[in-house]
Design a protein around this motif. Sequence first.
Motif: not given
Length: 68
Positions: A21-23, A29-30, A35-36, A43-44
Amino acid sequence: MNAKELNDKTPDQLRDELVQLKKEAFNLRFQQAGGQLENSARIRQVRRDVARVKTVLNQKAASAASEA
């Protein structure tokens, strides 16, 4: 993912799930920065799943400590 599913897993499986999940959160985030990102709600959802896994891990650790 819900807490019932997580309670059935072992602490090692939960730690593996947490790493995954962290990965995923990192990758999301990246994508957002570049913008992709197509699904911003993901994310939430991932953040909340991380919190759920951590909560279940802490509960299992507390119960193991109280039994010992």
